[in-house]
Design an enzyme around this catalytic site. Sequence first.
Site, short mmCIF file in Angstrom:
data_model
loop_
_atom_site.label_atom_id
_atom_site.label_comp_id
_atom_site.label_asym_id
_atom_site.label_seq_id
_atom_site.Cartn_x
_atom_site.Cartn_y
_atom_site.Cartn_z
N SER A 265 0.82 -1.21 0.00
CA SER A 265 0.00 0.00 0.00
C SER A 265 0.86 1.26 0.00
O SER A 265 0.33 2.37 -0.02
CB SER A 265 -0.93 0.01 1.22
OG SER A 265 -0.19 -0.16 2.42
N ASN B 193 -2.27 -2.47 13.26
CA ASN B 193 -3.73 -2.30 13.21
C ASN B 193 -4.20 -1.04 13.93
O ASN B 193 -5.02 -0.28 13.40
CB ASN B 193 -4.43 -3.54 13.78
CG ASN B 193 -4.15 -4.78 12.94
OD1 ASN B 193 -3.65 -4.67 11.82
ND2 ASN B 193 -4.45 -5.95 13.48
N THR C 206 -40.09 26.40 -10.84
CA THR C 206 -40.34 25.00 -10.48
C THR C 206 -40.43 24.27 -11.82
O THR C 206 -40.94 24.85 -12.79
CB THR C 206 -41.65 24.80 -9.68
OG1 THR C 206 -42.74 25.29 -10.47
CG2 THR C 206 -41.60 25.55 -8.35
N HIS C 207 -39.92 23.08 -11.89
CA HIS C 207 -39.84 22.35 -13.17
C HIS C 207 -39.03 23.12 -14.21
O HIS C 207 -39.21 22.92 -15.41
CB HIS C 207 -41.23 22.04 -13.74
CG HIS C 207 -42.21 21.53 -12.72
ND1 HIS C 207 -42.40 20.19 -12.46
CD2 HIS C 207 -43.04 22.20 -11.89
CE1 HIS C 207 -43.31 20.06 -11.50
NE2 HIS C 207 -43.72 21.27 -11.14
N SER D 21 -12.67 28.38 -26.50
CA SER D 21 -12.73 27.28 -27.45
C SER D 21 -11.62 27.44 -28.46
O SER D 21 -11.28 28.56 -28.84
CB SER D 21 -14.09 27.27 -28.18
OG SER D 21 -13.98 26.55 -29.39
N LYS E 291 -16.56 31.81 -27.86
CA LYS E 291 -16.93 31.00 -26.71
C LYS E 291 -16.24 31.39 -25.41
O LYS E 291 -15.08 31.74 -25.38
CB LYS E 291 -16.59 29.53 -26.98
CG LYS E 291 -17.44 28.92 -28.07
CD LYS E 291 -18.79 28.51 -27.56
CE LYS E 291 -18.73 27.09 -27.03
NZ LYS E 291 -20.03 26.67 -26.52
N ASN F 64 -16.53 29.32 -21.92
CA ASN F 64 -17.19 28.14 -21.37
C ASN F 64 -17.05 28.04 -19.86
O ASN F 64 -16.00 28.37 -19.31
CB ASN F 64 -16.63 26.87 -22.03
CG ASN F 64 -17.00 26.78 -23.50
OD1 ASN F 64 -18.08 27.21 -23.90
ND2 ASN F 64 -16.10 26.23 -24.31
N GLU G 227 -18.81 22.94 -14.78
CA GLU G 227 -19.13 21.59 -15.29
C GLU G 227 -18.35 20.52 -14.53
O GLU G 227 -18.87 19.46 -14.21
CB GLU G 227 -18.81 21.51 -16.79
CG GLU G 227 -19.67 22.42 -17.63
CD GLU G 227 -19.14 22.51 -19.06
OE1 GLU G 227 -18.40 23.47 -19.35
OE2 GLU G 227 -19.44 21.62 -19.86
N TYR H 257 -9.55 -6.66 12.54
CA TYR H 257 -8.95 -6.15 11.31
C TYR H 257 -8.93 -7.19 10.20
O TYR H 257 -8.63 -8.36 10.43
CB TYR H 257 -7.50 -5.69 11.57
CG TYR H 257 -6.80 -5.18 10.33
CD1 TYR H 257 -6.94 -3.84 9.94
CD2 TYR H 257 -6.03 -6.02 9.53
CE1 TYR H 257 -6.32 -3.37 8.79
CE2 TYR H 257 -5.42 -5.55 8.38
CZ TYR H 257 -5.57 -4.23 8.01
OH TYR H 257 -4.96 -3.76 6.87
N GLN I 175 -7.49 -2.06 3.96
CA GLN I 175 -6.45 -1.28 3.30
C GLN I 175 -7.01 -0.55 2.09
O GLN I 175 -6.42 0.42 1.62
CB GLN I 175 -5.30 -2.22 2.89
CG GLN I 175 -4.15 -1.53 2.20
CD GLN I 175 -2.92 -2.42 2.13
OE1 GLN I 175 -2.24 -2.62 3.12
NE2 GLN I 175 -2.66 -2.97 0.95
N LYS J 280 -8.15 3.70 1.91
CA LYS J 280 -7.40 4.95 1.78
C LYS J 280 -7.52 5.62 0.42
O LYS J 280 -7.80 6.82 0.34
CB LYS J 280 -5.94 4.71 2.15
CG LYS J 280 -5.77 4.59 3.68
CD LYS J 280 -4.40 4.17 4.11
CE LYS J 280 -4.21 2.69 4.30
NZ LYS J 280 -5.27 1.98 5.02
N1 ARG Z 1 -1.26 -1.22 5.25
C1 ARG Z 1 -2.22 -1.72 6.18
C2 ARG Z 1 -3.57 -1.04 5.98
O1 ARG Z 1 -3.60 -0.06 5.32
C3 ARG Z 1 -1.75 -1.49 7.57
C4 ARG Z 1 -2.29 -2.45 8.56
C5 ARG Z 1 -1.71 -3.79 8.32
N2 ARG Z 1 -2.12 -4.70 9.34
C6 ARG Z 1 -2.01 -6.01 9.19
N3 ARG Z 1 -2.42 -6.75 10.15
N4 ARG Z 1 -1.56 -6.52 8.09
O2 ARG Z 1 -4.59 -1.48 6.45
#
Ligand code: ARG
Length: 459
Positions: free
Chosen positions: A24, A111, A156-157, A278, A284, A286, A291, A318, A323, A326
């Site tokens: 990760s 964890n 409205t509408h 444009s 133009k 824009n 958007e 966990y 993971q 993120k």
């Molecule tokens: N990179 C892991 C995550 O984002 C960290 C936690 C890893 N924990 C484990 N027991 N492998 O969740």
Amino acid sequence: SANAMWGGRFASGPDAIMEAINASIGFDKRLAPQDIAGSRAHAAMLAAQGIITDSDAEAIREGLLTVLSEIETGQFAFSTALEDIHMNVEARLKEIIGEPAGRLHTARSRNDQVATDFRLWVRDQADAAILGLDALIRALLDQAEAGADWVMPGFTHLQTAQPVTWGHHMMAYVEMFARDLSRFRDARVRMNESPLGAAALAGTGFDIDRQMTAEALGFDRPMANSLDAVSDRDFALEFLSSATISAVHLSRLAEELVIWSSAQFRFVTLSDRFSTGSSIMPQKKNPDAAELIRAKIGRILGATVALFTVMKGLPLAYSKDMQEDKEQVFDAADNYMLALAAMTGMVTDMTGNRDNLEAAAASGFSTATDLADWLVRELGLPFREAHHVTGALVAMAEEQGCDLADLALADMQGVHAGITEGVFSVLTVQASVASRVSYGGTAPAQVRAQIARWRERLG
Ligand code: ARG
């Protein structure tokens, strides 16, 4: 070769594919400042509790600062073999300070470490969202104040409904974004508890002080259940949900700006700073920023759905599934903040075209309701009958190709004999909006009261 991190148990290293799916570091390197802050708090606490020596804690502290500056200055060599930010930082710390680095992970697991890092990161984003929304709200308040009594069509509408004021329309968005802001605030209150010290899932036998690390990291208190602390990502879901709702509001305002800036509407002129041209059509200008803001809800809602789906059905505690939290949150937060800033810029810079707004307000028989109300008030007609009479007058005006105010009194009396000259006083758009004085209504006096209330609240 055996694994660099858990070589004790393993005879061989991971397959390249295993490493690719498992690592990760490519994205969680963004958590480096939070990871290092968490480790510093943890090391200080371990020393305070006599679990490690003061000199080890000092070496760890110094080493972590070096690691942080290496990362900040782009000198840090991130390693995929070391999986994630936690192992990358710890391994580098070991290179720098040697043996004491190995004591940092006492009474801690990745964890609770990742749960802590991520909470800190999301908390920063909630704070940024609160600031960004505050800026947008202030920009809308300025617009509302400038045109508190400008008349425009209310729809409205997307069909002409009743005249409203520009200030009223701006203040409608102030209400929406202020609720968004309070959602981030609420979410922040709930997320601001520390998972650190939950360890892998069960807590630890070491005599740690979770209160101390919680305080050091600005958390209100330690989380009360170690299983919960490492298992849930509801704080991220709440952040994403808040961002999603707010992105819907941004998208609707963006859509209005797109429509309003068109040659057919000309309600607003967008600044050059937030418009594009444009390459082929010289005339133009824009509204690309609007958007893109309108579109951002797609990925923000996508991230929200993705994380809800990842989390559902996971057994405690966990699982590596988590993971996957993120990237979704990073992407949604980045794009939400960008949309918020772009909208604030557009709103600050745009010019409401008062004359066009007013001309549009008068079209489409927008004061028909005022006419019906007049029939009720002055002639004592039941509203349903007044509605019918007014409908006939609208049909007559449509046939004559004129507005209600242009009808001859005699023609009107042909539809209902009781109508008098006084009716004309309610047919102008100014009279219409001025009459809507009910609490929260569109009358300039009400709008100014709304603006004053918000200015006082925001300080
Ligand atoms: N990179 C892991 C995550 O984002 C960290 C936690 C890893 N924990 C484990 N027991 N492998 O969740």
